[in-house]
Design an enzyme around this catalytic site. Structure first.
Site, PDB file in Angstrom:
ATOM      1  N   ASN A 252       0.853  -1.183   0.000  1.00 62.45           N
ATOM      2  CA  ASN A 252       0.000   0.000   0.000  1.00 62.45           C
ATOM      3  C   ASN A 252       0.891   1.235   0.000  1.00 62.45           C
ATOM      4  O   ASN A 252       1.384   1.660   1.032  1.00 62.45           O
ATOM      5  CB  ASN A 252      -0.905  -0.020   1.228  1.00 62.45           C
ATOM      6  CG  ASN A 252      -1.968   1.058   1.157  1.00 62.45           C
ATOM      7  OD1 ASN A 252      -1.745   2.111   0.577  1.00 62.45           O
ATOM      8  ND2 ASN A 252      -3.106   0.786   1.756  1.00 62.45           N
ATOM      9  N   ASP A 253       1.073   1.780  -1.187  1.00 62.95           N
ATOM     10  CA  ASP A 253       1.937   2.942  -1.366  1.00 62.95           C
ATOM     11  C   ASP A 253       1.518   4.121  -0.491  1.00 62.95           C
ATOM     12  O   ASP A 253       2.279   5.062  -0.319  1.00 62.95           O
ATOM     13  CB  ASP A 253       1.849   3.420  -2.825  1.00 62.95           C
ATOM     14  CG  ASP A 253       2.897   2.789  -3.716  1.00 62.95           C
ATOM     15  OD1 ASP A 253       3.955   2.415  -3.207  1.00 62.95           O
ATOM     16  OD2 ASP A 253       2.635   2.682  -4.922  1.00 62.95           O
ATOM     17  N   CYS A 254       0.326   4.071  -0.021  1.00 63.62           N
ATOM     18  CA  CYS A 254      -0.234   5.223   0.691  1.00 63.62           C
ATOM     19  C   CYS A 254      -0.216   5.064   2.206  1.00 63.62           C
ATOM     20  O   CYS A 254      -0.705   5.927   2.925  1.00 63.62           O
ATOM     21  CB  CYS A 254      -1.652   5.476   0.211  1.00 63.62           C
ATOM     22  SG  CYS A 254      -1.672   5.829  -1.540  1.00 63.62           S
TER      23      CYS A 254
ATOM     24  N   ASN B 228       1.981   5.499   4.792  1.00 67.36           N
ATOM     25  CA  ASN B 228       3.319   6.099   4.910  1.00 67.36           C
ATOM     26  C   ASN B 228       3.584   6.402   6.384  1.00 67.36           C
ATOM     27  O   ASN B 228       3.304   7.487   6.866  1.00 67.36           O
ATOM     28  CB  ASN B 228       3.387   7.378   4.069  1.00 67.36           C
ATOM     29  CG  ASN B 228       2.791   7.178   2.679  1.00 67.36           C
ATOM     30  OD1 ASN B 228       1.841   7.858   2.303  1.00 67.36           O
ATOM     31  ND2 ASN B 228       3.324   6.220   1.927  1.00 67.36           N
TER      32      ASN B 228
END
Ligand code: GLC
Ligand code: GLC
Length: 814
Positions: A486-488, A490
């Site tokens: 999940n690139d998001c 963070n």
């Protein structure tokens, strides 16, 4: 509501209404020359790299949408009325409009005032060009004098610069026109050795190469001044915006049909042979002229089209299935496989949503794409793996992306996404299972593209695995780094600066935040690597990987478990994400999907419990959402995930990419009905009837469907280029239908719905055709196999040692 229909026999989707909710696109080209084309002829072309070698212009997010294309205008030279048979750009009231999107080609046509016209667009195999075959028929009782105009707008190569650097590029445009062929040669005078060309099979009545001359300064593509006037101006572009437009005159008897072929292409000359004569500034056309001449011949064009058709026939023929469900059949046999090839070719670079200038090829994305296409293009899979591995860093970490033209890691984004390296193991393992080509492990591959740093590919896999071992957090779970799948999510970003990239900004050292998802991935990667090691007789190593994998499994079951489901992560403060104790984001799909897919918790009931919770809390009629409850505000400590309004993208949208993890998890529990139900909820063909809500193409998956928190619940976005393609293909083929590649042979382990009487399939695997039929005699998943009439033990059908090229496999489920 539908906007067309599937023509399965011809492997086409036929759009019957031009004003689809969004442009419904297709891809042309499958090697080096590519294009996207919408159902109204919008789109653009490029050579290899959509950013650095853009051939034609397209205007993203334009009003009206979908502008820039391969436009043809027909003009009745008596009435002076003109129209586009593809509807755009003139948008006349057409009769019998159809767009047939097929495998690597698109045919768009219609009738207007008694003139029938359609254009077939495709890229021949092995060539860097596209063919437009325009066929015009006079259906009137009287003669017709028609002018046909073809038009494209050239891009000055670097699509980013082209759209922004006007102080320079309003001055640089250059063309040549010779024998009716328009050559676009901007920057050829200096450091480029490539040019584009646009040719017509019929002699030009006139041409244009300067946009202003063709359109008129204040006209749009819907009303080019020169088309209105019925005469192009023979303009030669100097700076500004070079275009290509041909005018061909057709005098048609009643019933007469004429075909015109237009060829748009890209060509390179050796650097020392750019000009002819050498001391001139004139393009050397010696090697390009024969290519142009060849494909302007309609017979050659037809032959090239037939070759393309056969190519797809053979590629898709590698796996074909016949199940009781039409949506499964058409997705598996045609469209999902086709989409897998598109994602392989494009990664995430060029679609209606991906502007071609944003991202290159993603490391994790491209490795996952392998799962869907490796059987269709094993040689290219090998090349892709070696390219990817060469961008790996000596630490075992990876550049998150690389540019396809240079094959170099992308410094703007860098590395530090701690799941990335494990996907290389998953990708290589898929390749080995498909091909049995063990030699790939010995191929010398550089690190960070540095000459002299070559190590066997196997060494890269070892470093991938060890990367996590030296990056464990306080619980012994993998540190997340910038993000995991999940690139998001963070957890080390802590950004409060508008516009700052969530992806590349890391404001914390990152020694605390841990990912349960990476734990699941690590467990799986460890087992895959162990199987590879033991196949190579590296017993100690195999044992080590298994031991580390088992250790991580234990930690996951302990500190990655929330009581009813798997946690998602620990943040930088050591606080849980994806726990019943959280206010929002109590449960996530990724950790629950991937841990169960990896087989964690199958024995002690935790997998079943986790997937029951997913069903209860995350599953909706439009698919399974990422998390619940959605984040209602921005959380500085969790990053981009909470930047999206609730129900969109990673903030509780239905991220179709990860739904298959749950499907596979369900098959591991033996739940065929549930797995297939999830599969059907997001199957685009099964959603065709709600195209007005879904809005994206009904023949390919979209990355995301708006979740239940969104006002537009059920609306899809980001179609085509998504890991969704490969994962759904893999889930249905290898886990639900259960025709699974393994290092030892073809495994047959269907977990299909209880009400299916069975299914049949053919699969070409390592050069042998397997004719498979599965019959259901009981409601379970126990399978008894016979191979060429003899019962076998277990469920792996080995590749025949006696050279048989066809094998008949019968399976009885009880
Ligand atoms: C996009 C990215 C992919 C990522 C996913 C979730 O699909 O291409 O790499 O895993 O989003 O953030
Ligand atoms: C954004 C998107 C995500 C994608 C990423 C790629 O974060 O939400 O899906 O993976 O951009 O850079």
């Amino acid at each position: 509501m539908k906007f067309g229909y599937f023509d399965d026999l011809h492997r086409e989707y036929v759009i019957t209404q031009p004003d689809t909710p969004l442009p419904w696109i297709n891809y042309l080209g499958c090697e080096a020359y590519f294009g996207i084309i919408s159902n109204t002829a919008g789109g653009y072309s490029f050579y290899r790299d959509a950013r650095l070698r853009r051939i034609t212009r397209y205007r993203y997010n334009n009003v009206p949408m979908d502008f820039g294309g391969r436009y043809i205008y027909l003009r009745d030279d008596e009435s002076k009325d003109f129209w586009s048979p593809s509807w755009q750009p003139t948008r006349n009231d057409l009769k019998d409009y159809t767009c047939r999107h097929g495998m690597g080609y698109t045919v768009i046509g219609s009738s207007y005032s008694g003139i029938e016209a359609h254009t077939r667009y495709f890229v021949p195999l092995g060539e860097n060009l596209e063919i437009w075959q325009l066929t015009v028929t006079n259906k009137r009782a009287t003669k017709a004098s028609i002018s046909a105009f073809s038009s494209i707008e050239f891009c000055l190569w670097d699509a980013q610069d082209d759209a922004t650097n006007f102080q320079r590029n309003f001055n640089t445009g250059q063309v040549e026109v010779e024998d009716g062929v328009i050559y676009h040669k901007t920057e050829y005078r200096e450091r480029r050795n490539h040019f584009a060309y646009f040719a017509s099979s019929e002699p030009d009545a006139s041409f244009d190469t300067q946009r202003d001359a063709f359109l008129g300064p204040y006209n749009g593509w819907d009303k080019p001044a020169a088309v209105v006037a019925g005469q192009l101006t023979n303009s030669i572009a100097h700076g500004w915006s070079p275009i290509g437009a041909h005018q061909v005159k057709l005098d048609l008897e009643p019933g007469e049909t004429r075909q015109i072929v237009f060829v748009l292409g890209y060509h390179e000359n050796p650097v020392d042979q750019k000009f002819d004569p050498p001391e001139s500034q004139t393009i050397n056309k010696k090697t390009v002229k024969p290519v142009i001449a060849k494909y302007l011949d309609p017979k050659q064009a037809d032959a090239a089209f037939e070759k393309l058709r056969q190519y797809w026939e053979s590629v898709l023929g590698i796996f074909q299935v016949n199940t009781p469900d039409i949506h499964t059949n058409r997705m598996v046999n045609i469209w999902n496989a086709y989409q897998c090839m598109a994602t392989f070719n494009m990664s995430r670079s060029a679609s209606f949503y991906e502007s071609g200038i944003g991202r290159g090829l993603g490391f994790r994305d491209s490795n996952q794409d392998l799962l869907g296409f490796v059987h269709m293009a094993p040689a290219r899979a090998r090349e892709r793996i070696l390219d990817l591995a060469a961008t790996q860093l000596p630490t075992g970490g990876a550049y998150h992306q690389y540019q396809p033209l240079t094959k170099r890691g992308n410094n703007d984004i860098g590395g530090g996404f701690n799941d990335d390296p494990h996907w290389l193991i998953i990708g290589v393992s898929a390749y080995l299972k498909e091909t049995g080509d063990w030699s790939i492990l010995d191929a010398p591959v550089q690190y960070d593209n540095q000459p002299g740093s070559e190590q066997p590919l196997y060494d890269h896999l070892q470093r991938s695995f060890n990367y996590t071992l030296s990056r464990l957090g306080p619980h012994g779970l993998p540190l997340i780094g910038r993000a995991d799948w999940n690139d998001c999510l963070n957890l080390n970003c802590f950004s409060d600066t508008p516009g700052q990239s969530f992806q590349t900004t890391t404001n914390k050292e990152g020694k605390v935040a841990e990912s349960v998802f990476i734990a699941g991935l690590f467990v799986l990667a460890g087992r895959e690597l162990a199987a590879i090691a033991s196949h190579r007789n590296l017993k100690d190593e195999a044992a080590k990987y298994l031991a580390e994998s088992a250790k991580m499994e234990k930690v996951t079951l302990k500190d990655g478990w929330d009581g009813e489901w798997f946690l998602r992560a620990y943040d930088d403060f050591g606080a849980k994400l994806g726990s019943k104790d959280c206010k929002e984001g109590k449960i996530f799909i990724e950790s629950n999907g991937f841990c169960t897919l990896a087989g964690i918790g199958l024995e002690d009931g935790k997998a079943a419990s986790a997937l029951a919770a997913v069903n209860q809390r995350l599953a909706t009629k439009h698919g399974i959402v990422v998390q619940q409850p959605a984040y209602s505000r921005y959380y500085y400590e969790w990053g981009e995930i909470s930047s999206y309004p609730p129900g969109y993208k990673e903030n509780a949208g239905v991220f179709c990419h990860v739904n298959p993890w749950v499907m596979i998890g369900e098959t591991r529990l033996g739940h065929g009905d549930q797995a297939f139900d999830y599969y059907s909820r997001i199957n685009p063909s099964a959603r065709e009837e709600i195209s007005d809500l879904h809005r994206c193409e009904p023949y390919v998956y979209a990355q995301m469907i708006a979740g239940k928190d969104a006002p537009s619940f059920g609306e899809a976005k980001n179609s085509w280029l998504t890991g969704t393609a490969a994962w759904n293909y893999y889930a249905i083929v290898q886990w639900i239908l259960g025709i699974r590649t393994s290092l030892e042979g073809l495994e047959i382990a269907p977990v299909i719905p209880t009400n299916w009487p069975g299914f049949t399939a053919t699969r070409t695997f390592r050069g042998v055709v397997y004719k498979i039929s599965i019959e259901r005699k009981g409601s379970g998943n126990q399978i008894a196999l016979t191979v060429d009439g003899s019962p076998i033990k277990g469920n792996i059908v080995p590749v025949p040692s006696d050279g048989r090229k066809t094998v008949t496999v019968k399976g009885i489920l009880s």
